[in-house]
Each structure stands twice: as C-alpha cells, then as structure tokens.
Design a protein around this motif. Structure first.
Motif, PDB file in Angstrom:
ATOM      1  N   LYS A 108       1.025   4.198  -2.910  1.00 51.41           N
ATOM      2  CA  LYS A 108       0.859   5.436  -2.887  1.00 51.41           C
ATOM      3  C   LYS A 108       1.965   6.504  -3.256  1.00 51.41           C
ATOM      4  O   LYS A 108       1.995   7.639  -3.866  1.00 51.41           O
ATOM      5  CB  LYS A 108       0.548   5.884  -1.271  1.00 51.41           C
TER       6      LYS A 108
ATOM      7  N   GLU B 199       0.716  -1.176  -0.042  1.00 56.63           N
ATOM      8  CA  GLU B 199       0.072   0.047  -0.003  1.00 56.63           C
ATOM      9  C   GLU B 199       0.881   1.361   0.035  1.00 56.63           C
ATOM     10  O   GLU B 199       0.543   2.166  -0.574  1.00 56.63           O
ATOM     11  CB  GLU B 199      -0.804   0.001   1.248  1.00 56.63           C
ATOM     12  N   ASP B 200       2.026   1.389   0.747  1.00 56.98           N
ATOM     13  CA  ASP B 200       2.809   2.398   0.785  1.00 56.98           C
ATOM     14  C   ASP B 200       3.322   2.538  -0.614  1.00 56.98           C
ATOM     15  O   ASP B 200       3.805   3.976  -0.777  1.00 56.98           O
ATOM     16  CB  ASP B 200       3.898   2.315   2.016  1.00 56.98           C
TER      17      ASP B 200
ATOM     18  N   GLN C  54      -3.349   6.648  -4.593  1.00 60.20           N
ATOM     19  CA  GLN C  54      -3.691   7.242  -3.332  1.00 60.20           C
ATOM     20  C   GLN C  54      -4.455   6.490  -2.330  1.00 60.20           C
ATOM     21  O   GLN C  54      -4.691   6.841  -1.081  1.00 60.20           O
ATOM     22  CB  GLN C  54      -4.644   8.699  -3.479  1.00 60.20           C
ATOM     23  N   ASN C  55      -5.139   5.433  -2.523  1.00 61.69           N
ATOM     24  CA  ASN C  55      -5.781   4.468  -1.942  1.00 61.69           C
ATOM     25  C   ASN C  55      -4.958   3.089  -1.598  1.00 61.69           C
ATOM     26  O   ASN C  55      -5.585   2.105  -1.487  1.00 61.69           O
ATOM     27  CB  ASN C  55      -7.101   4.188  -2.413  1.00 61.69           C
ATOM     28  N   GLY C  56      -3.887   3.195  -2.001  1.00 55.70           N
ATOM     29  CA  GLY C  56      -3.009   2.166  -1.774  1.00 55.70           C
ATOM     30  C   GLY C  56      -2.908   1.110  -2.962  1.00 55.70           C
ATOM     31  O   GLY C  56      -2.607  -0.119  -2.660  1.00 55.70           O
TER      32      GLY C  56
END
Length: 270
Positions: free
Chosen positions: A168, A164-165, A178-180
């Motif tokens: 992004k 997820e990081d 932006q939502n991983g």
C-alpha cells in the motif's frame, strides 16, 4: 312515407359518419402541420428505434419523441419549400441513407431468420471451457522502480514488516497497491513471462527471494493460494455467447455476399 323515413335515416347516418371521419383520421395522426397530417406511425417508429438502442421508454421519452416528430415535419416542409429536396447534395445523401436503411434491415432480417440455437451456444461454451482448464494463482506483488529499493523491501519483510502494508505504501501499481498488492486469482498467461515464471515456481505462502525484473520495473511476489481454473456456468454466459455467435454468423453472411458479387473492384487481400 316509409321511403321518406328510410331516406331520412340514411341521411342521418351519413352525416354522423361524416362527423366521425375527422375523429378517425385524428386517431391515426398526432398533429396537422400547415394542413398536412403527421402520422402516428412516425412516432411509433421513433420510439421503436429508441427501444432498439436500449433506451427505457418512459412517458417523458414518448413526449420528447412526439415533439421531435412534429418538429421534423415543420423543418422538412420548410426545406421542401426552399427547394432543398431538388439539390444534388440532398439526392446524394438520400441515396446513402436509402442504402444504409436497406443494409440495416437486410442484416436484421438475416439475424431473425438465422438465430443462434442453444445447441450451437452450448458447443461454443464447451470449447471455451476445455481451453480454460489448468491452475489459477492468487498472488500479491509490490512493484518498484529500482532493484535496490526492491531488495530493501524484501529485507524489511523478512525482518517482520507486513507485505500488505508495504504494498500500500510503496507499490507503484495503483490497481493492486491499494489492495495490499492483491492480484486475485488469475492464470499464469495473464502476466508477463518473467512474472509468471517466478510466481509459478513459488509454493503457497512463499515470497521471491530476489527482485523479479520485468518491463514494468522490479517485483516482489508472494503466492497466497492456488486452485483449479474456475469457469462460469453456461446460463450465466449464454447471452454473451449467443451475441458473439450471431455476430460471427452475420460476418460470414456478409463475406459470402462479397465473394459472390460480380464486380471489377478489388478488395484488399484479393
């Protein structure tokens, strides 16, 4: 004496009626412009048109509509005074306007007399619902320009970096980045073939071992979950279905009129 009294009463009644008549006329009009009454019916029509267009009728809107009706009468009187109504251009435009109004009212009349029934709407709903069966996939992805960059990110994830990081920070897909990288639930056919093939081959929690190339770049895909395809209940989509069917009915009506008309004009495809 009695006759005189009756005559006097009749005269009083007639006088009263004469006095009240202007008030009755005024009630039917919103103004008088250069001696010509402006009927209240014009205001009603203008407000009704605003309602049909989806506008909320407020006191402010009614006041603006009243201003417009009176201004139109002022401007129209001036145009007539200048002889514009006798011009060829005006007459041609009036004919187009006449046709437009007639056609609009024809179609509105057809829709009123041929409403979409609940049975028709439910049948259309069931047809779409049957086509919506299958599996939906909830996947995440990271989209980058080059294969080498995608390989480097896969190595980082395997080494412990959070998918997820990195999505992004690195994904060039602004919608999901932006939502991983989350793409929410969707059916495979919503994606390009290369993406769908790689995604459906994964098990829950698995990530593609190698970058997946598509027309958009290189993807790293992780499958988070699957479920049976969801479909909204009938009542929640009934208005949209009715609107769609009403439009289809109207198109069929228009086509039937076109085909039945006797004309030497050839439409495309004839």
């Amino acid at each position: 004496m009695i006759r005189k009294t009756l005559a006097a009463r009749a005269a009083v009644a007639a006088a009263a009626a004469a006095l009240l008549l202007p008030l009755a006329v005024q009630a039917q009009n919103i103004a008088v412009v250069n001696g010509k009454p402006v009927p209240k019916a014009r205001l009603t029509l203008l407000v009704d048109q605003a309602k049909r267009a989806g506008q909320q009728v407020t006191p402010e809107l009614e006041a603006q509509a009243k201003d417009q009706v009176v201004l139109r009468e002022i401007f129209a009187q001036e145009a007539e005074k200048r002889g514009i109504a006798a011009s060829a251009d005006y007459k041609a435009q009036m004919e187009l306007a006449r046709q437009s109004i007639l056609i609009r009212e024809l179609f509105e009349d057809y829709k009123r007399k041929n409403p979409v029934s609940d049975t028709e709407a439910k049948a259309e709903y069931d047809k779409f619902k049957a086509q919506a069966t299958g599996t939906e996939y909830r996947a995440r992805h990271i989209l980058v320009e080059s294969e080498d960059e995608a390989k480097a990110l896969i190595a980082q994830i395997k080494a412990g970096a959070k998918f997820e990081d990195l999505a992004k920070a690195k994904s060039k897909d602004p919608g999901s980045g932006q939502n991983g990288g989350d793409l929410d639930f969707a059916k495979p056919e919503n994606y390009v073939p290369e993406f769908s093939k790689a995604m459906t081959a994964l098990k829950k929690g698995e990530m593609t071992e190698t970058p997946v190339k598509s027309q958009f770049g290189y993807h790293i895909i992780r499958l988070d979950d699957t479920r049976d395809a969801q479909f909204p209940d009938f009542d929640s989509v009934k208005p949209q279905i009715q609107q769609r069917l009403a439009q289809m009915k109207l198109q069929e009506f228009q086509e039937s009129l076109r085909k039945s008309a006797k004309t030497d004009y050839k439409f495309p495809g004839q």
